[in-house]
Every structure is written in C-alpha cells, then in structure tokens.
Write an enzyme that holds these catalytic residues in place. Sequence first.
Site, PDB file in Angstrom:
ATOM      1  N   THR A 384     -28.473 -12.248 -59.596  1.00  0.00           N
ATOM      2  CA  THR A 384     -27.753 -13.277 -58.843  1.00  0.00           C
ATOM      3  C   THR A 384     -27.842 -14.592 -59.608  1.00  0.00           C
ATOM      4  OG1 THR A 384     -29.670 -13.965 -57.534  1.00  0.00           O
ATOM      5  CG2 THR A 384     -28.367 -12.120 -56.686  1.00  0.00           C
ATOM      6  N   SER A 387     -24.195 -16.409 -63.906  1.00  0.00           N
ATOM      7  CA  SER A 387     -23.114 -16.961 -64.728  1.00  0.00           C
ATOM      8  C   SER A 387     -23.585 -18.080 -65.645  1.00  0.00           C
ATOM      9  CB  SER A 387     -21.988 -17.472 -63.818  1.00  0.00           C
ATOM     10  OG  SER A 387     -22.479 -18.476 -62.946  1.00  0.00           O
ATOM     11  N   GLY A 389     -27.434 -20.403 -67.232  1.00  0.00           N
ATOM     12  CA  GLY A 389     -28.871 -20.635 -67.237  1.00  0.00           C
ATOM     13  C   GLY A 389     -29.724 -19.397 -67.411  1.00  0.00           C
ATOM     14  N   SER A 516     -41.271 -20.621 -58.288  1.00  0.00           N
ATOM     15  CA  SER A 516     -41.524 -21.828 -59.077  1.00  0.00           C
ATOM     16  C   SER A 516     -43.009 -22.080 -59.256  1.00  0.00           C
ATOM     17  CB  SER A 516     -40.887 -23.032 -58.379  1.00  0.00           C
ATOM     18  OG  SER A 516     -41.354 -24.252 -58.926  1.00  0.00           O
ATOM     19  N   TYR A 529     -37.511 -27.834 -52.180  1.00  0.00           N
ATOM     20  CA  TYR A 529     -37.430 -26.690 -53.096  1.00  0.00           C
ATOM     21  C   TYR A 529     -38.690 -25.818 -53.013  1.00  0.00           C
ATOM     22  CZ  TYR A 529     -37.082 -24.214 -57.579  1.00  0.00           C
ATOM     23  OH  TYR A 529     -37.031 -23.250 -58.548  1.00  0.00           O
TER      24      TYR A 529
END
Length: 661
Positions: A384, A387, A389, A516, A529
């Site tokens: 997912t 497109s 990075g 993260s 985040y």
Amino acid sequence: MHYFVTGATGFIGKRLVARLLQRKGAVVHFLIRRESEAKVAQLREFWGVGPSRALPVFGDLTEKKLGVSGDDIRALKGQVDHFYHLAAVYDLEADEESQVKVNIDGTRNTVEFARAISAGHFHHVSSIAAAGLYEGVFREDMFEEAENIDHPYFMTKHESEKIVRKECKLPWTVYRPAAVVGDSRTGEMDKIDGPYYFFKLIQRMRQILPPWMPSVGLEGGRINIVPVDFVVAALDHISHGQRAGGECFHLVDPTGYRVGDVLDILSKAAHAPKMNLFVNAALLGFIPKSVKKGLMALAPVRRVYRAVMQDLGLPEDMMTFVNYPTRFDCRLTLAALKGSGIECPNLRDYAWRLWDYWERHLDPDLHIDRSLKGTVGGKVVLVTGGSSGIGLAAAHKFAEAGATTIICGRDQDKLDEACAEAKAKGYAFVAYAADIADMTDCDRFVQLLIQNHGGVDYLINNAGRSIRRAIESSYDRFHDFERTMQLNYFGCLRVTMGLLPGMVAKKRGHVVNISSIGVLTNAPRFSAYVASKAALDAWTRCASSEFADQGVTFTTINMPLVRTPMIAPTQIYKNVPTLAPEEAADMIAHACIFRPVRIATRLGVTGQVMHALVPRVAQIVMNTSFRMFPDSSAAKGDKGARPQLSPEAIAMQQMMRGIHF
C-alpha cells in the site's frame, strides 16, 4: 608402526590420523563403510599420504566384529600396535536408540574386533560425560562413582566405557576429553554443539544492542572446553608412552570456567555487548523435580518452552546442563604431558578464532536460502502507498525478485509513472487506485484483490500520513488527529482484516506494518502520528498472539527517518541524516525473509529502554530536543520562512541519526 582407527572421518579422528601419519613409517588402517568408499581419496589428500600408508577397512560399527570380512581380519591379525576407538555419537539431541546402537553396541563390537586381530593396545576415547552430573570433583581414577546419568548421552558414554573396563582383554587406556571446540590456531570446526549453541544468541544480541550497552547473561555451573588440536596432541603423546594399561586421563582445561565466564568471553570475541549482570540458573534447582515434571506435562507450558528455546537457537535439553556441577581433576594428564610442551591454551586467547570461523562457515543462516527471490518468488505481494517513496522502492525489490507485485495509491498518474518505471526495468506492477483512508473504498479494493488474485501472500502496510506539529499548536486542529488515525490505523486495519481470512484459509501469510521509531522514543511534535502508529503496534501484538497457530505472522518495523516526499515540508530535515528509500526497502525485504516480530534500530531500542527504566530522564532528553528544534514553517503557516537552528541543534542532528525531532 601400524595403527587402527575407528571414527577416522570424524572431527577428532581425522586430525588424529593426520598426526599419527607424521610419525616415520606409520601406517593407518581406518574403518569406513562400503558406501563411503568415495571419501577415501579425499581423506588421503587431507592426510597427505598415498594408498600404501592409509588403508581403508570396510565394515560397520553396528555389526559383530565391525562387519569386517574374515580375510581382512586374518590380514590384520598381529599387525596393529595401537587401536584407537573414536567412533561415537557426540550429540545431545540424538535419540536414545541411535546412541545406544553406536555408543554401547558399537563399542562392544569394536572391543571384540580388536581382540580378534590381537591389537597391541586399545585406546578408548570416552568423554567427561561418563561422570554424569557428579556433584564435586571427579578424579581420573573414578568411574563407578558417576551419578545422575539418566540422560541418554551420559548413560551411553558411561556404559561404553564400562564395556572397555570390564570386557576388553587387551591392555587399555581411557581418555575423557571435555567439550571439544574448534582448532585454537584456525578456529576450524565441523558442527554446532556445546558452547556453539549460544553463538546465535550472542550474534542476535550484537545485532539488536549497541556494543556499549550492558546486558544480562546466564550464570550456572562450570563448563570445561578444550580445542581439538590440544586433544589430538595430548592423545597422541600419552598413547605412545610406556604404559601397562588400565589408566584414565582427563583431557580437560585445568582451569575451567563458569557458564557466565564463557558467555562473557564469547560475547567479547563477537564484539557483542558485555554481560555485566548475571541471572544465576542455580535458582531453578530450588524447584522440586516433581513440580518441574508436572509443569512440563502441561501442553501450553511445553509449547512455550519449546518456542523460547527454538527462538534462542538452543536444544531443549540445554537447560539441563546449565547448572553442570562437575569439576575434573587432571593431575595424571598433566604429569604425562610434562616436558612435552603440550598444554591447553586459555579460552580468552582463541575464542575470537572460534567465533570468526563459526560466523564465516557454520552460522546456520549461511546455508539457508534467505534470498528475497527464494522468499517471494511466485507469491502475491501487496504494497500500500506503493506509488512513491518507501513503498515504490520496496515494490521494485519484490517485482525484481519474481513476485506478483501489487501497488495501490490515490493518484492514478503516480501509479502510471511507477508502472512505466517498472516496465523500463524489465518487470511489471499491478496497480490499483484506492484510498486507504476511505473504509468503503478499502472494502472495494479488498474484494478486487480476492477476485483477481485470490488474496495476497505478503501484505506491506506502508500507506501513511505524518504530521509534525506541537500539541500547543494543535488546539484548534483536532482534525489532524482524526485524519492521521483514519489512514494510519483504521485504513490499515480495514485492509488487513479483509485479507486475513484468505491467509488463514491457506495457513500462510505475512503482514509487515510500517511503524515509526517515534513509537519507541515518544518523539515530541509527532503526537498525532505516533499515537496512530502506536495503536497499530498494539493491535499487531494482539493479532500476532491470536494467529500464532494459524500460519500467519506479523512484523512491525519501527522505521527511522527516511528521505521521502512525506518529510519534504519540514525544511530542517534537509540537514538531518536520513535513510534512503532503498535502505528502508531493504528493511522490508528483511522482514519478509526472516519474519521477525519487530525490526528496530539501536537508537530506537535505546529510547524504548530509557523510557522503561528511567522515564523521567527520557522525558528531560526529549523535552530538551523539543525546545531546541522549532516547529516547521508549514506547521506555523509561514511556508516562506527558513528555520534557524542553533549550533547545538545542528550538532545534535548529526548525532541522533534517524530520530524524529
């Protein structure tokens, strides 16, 4: 002088034969199975002699008189001066039946054969295991005093030595080597056992923890380790002395080490964290045997124990020997070696050679297909946010490795560009436009995947949104928390839960969640985040437990800062060391190949440990960095301004690679 050797193809026997053949005019007859005849040429090459000095005798240790033909027995009769019996099973994990067949029955057959050929002197290489788990000092003149020999290895080594002592009519000598490791000069070894069982655990500690971080080791009884070159040299020298027979020699290290000392020495050799704190395994001895036996009778307990031992790379019986209670006297051996220049070297002086050889030649991971192609080739992989990075870099790796690689994203133009880029490189992506933050679109997308591809084998939940803004600047921006949670948590779960039934039905599947480093370090300015990723981490831990017996596994990657479009709005990151997307993609590939529960950087682990052990100190450190670095111009609403950093802030940027400020 003529010799006969059983176990001449083994680790010790092969080197003993080489040493015997260095004697002038020596001829060695060695037992070998007929089906192993092709090895003879290689053995002679290793020993550096021709057919006239290394003579194979075909037979089988498990047969009467070793299964040697009558003609060979007649030809050997009266010719052999020294008979060395080394053939045995030296493996704690071997089943009892095979150990009895080789160690006990094989020794009886060997004694019978040696007598049939009228050998001059019978040399039996036993083991310190013949003493069992004797409490105290076991002398070289002791045998019947052995105790606690219930384990098959201890029992068969004790019984085989008893056969020599009771049934051998020839002059005999027994040698009891300690745990034999590689050559002290080269590190060369041919198998993993004894202290080598701990090497993988030490290697894992080195990979996870920084070398300066103190670690916890396991303390226990004494373990005696000797290098193979010492054993061979001592065996050769002692066996050629003028001896009437009936003696026993302990080929051991006179010093000996406690288990904790050995682990610490090996950790130093591996450049792993030093073990400063030890947990004494003797505490287990206070648990009554009946209680331990009752606990191990419970299926869940056995399952957990086996899983832990397997994860550590240790045999299940290893904990039985951690509290090894026996020390070995070797005064007779020292007296026999006096003046020869042969002595056991100090483990500290050659441990690095053992480690170096193991890591270059014996590490199990070297002999397993751990390539990405071997893992995902022919499988269906969904990335997912593929497109651009990290997702795009990972997708290229999967497609190049032969996987059916599916990417999704909201921007059709970016998807088309990614597909064109893949086509130019000689492979293809399957692209779907999908908005993971939209639950209805997630359901539509999942149904497409099931209809068109039968589900997926590997799911990489990479799509995500990051917002860098202090809480004090977010009082009127509650939507930041909602939209971050919507994509990073709810969208990820919607896709994962839609595909999980198919994985369970196939009894296989792996989910990689890109989290993260901020979840471990509790990075300020990233509350929205970090909270969304922390929620995903918590869900993943629960799911991992629920699906552990379904063939579906999960990996969480606490990704450090990566140079992607997501961090572009934050101008100060231009001066911060970051990972390239390709490096992040390597971490994702590693997650698919090895399927670890978690992948985290040393910095992330250090931050997590600090928050667990000294939370107040961790808060002060993070608050200092929070005040040192300002909000980005985008967060302040001033897109034209350039952030001004103090010299301290710039220095800290360079020190703290990958942490979110």
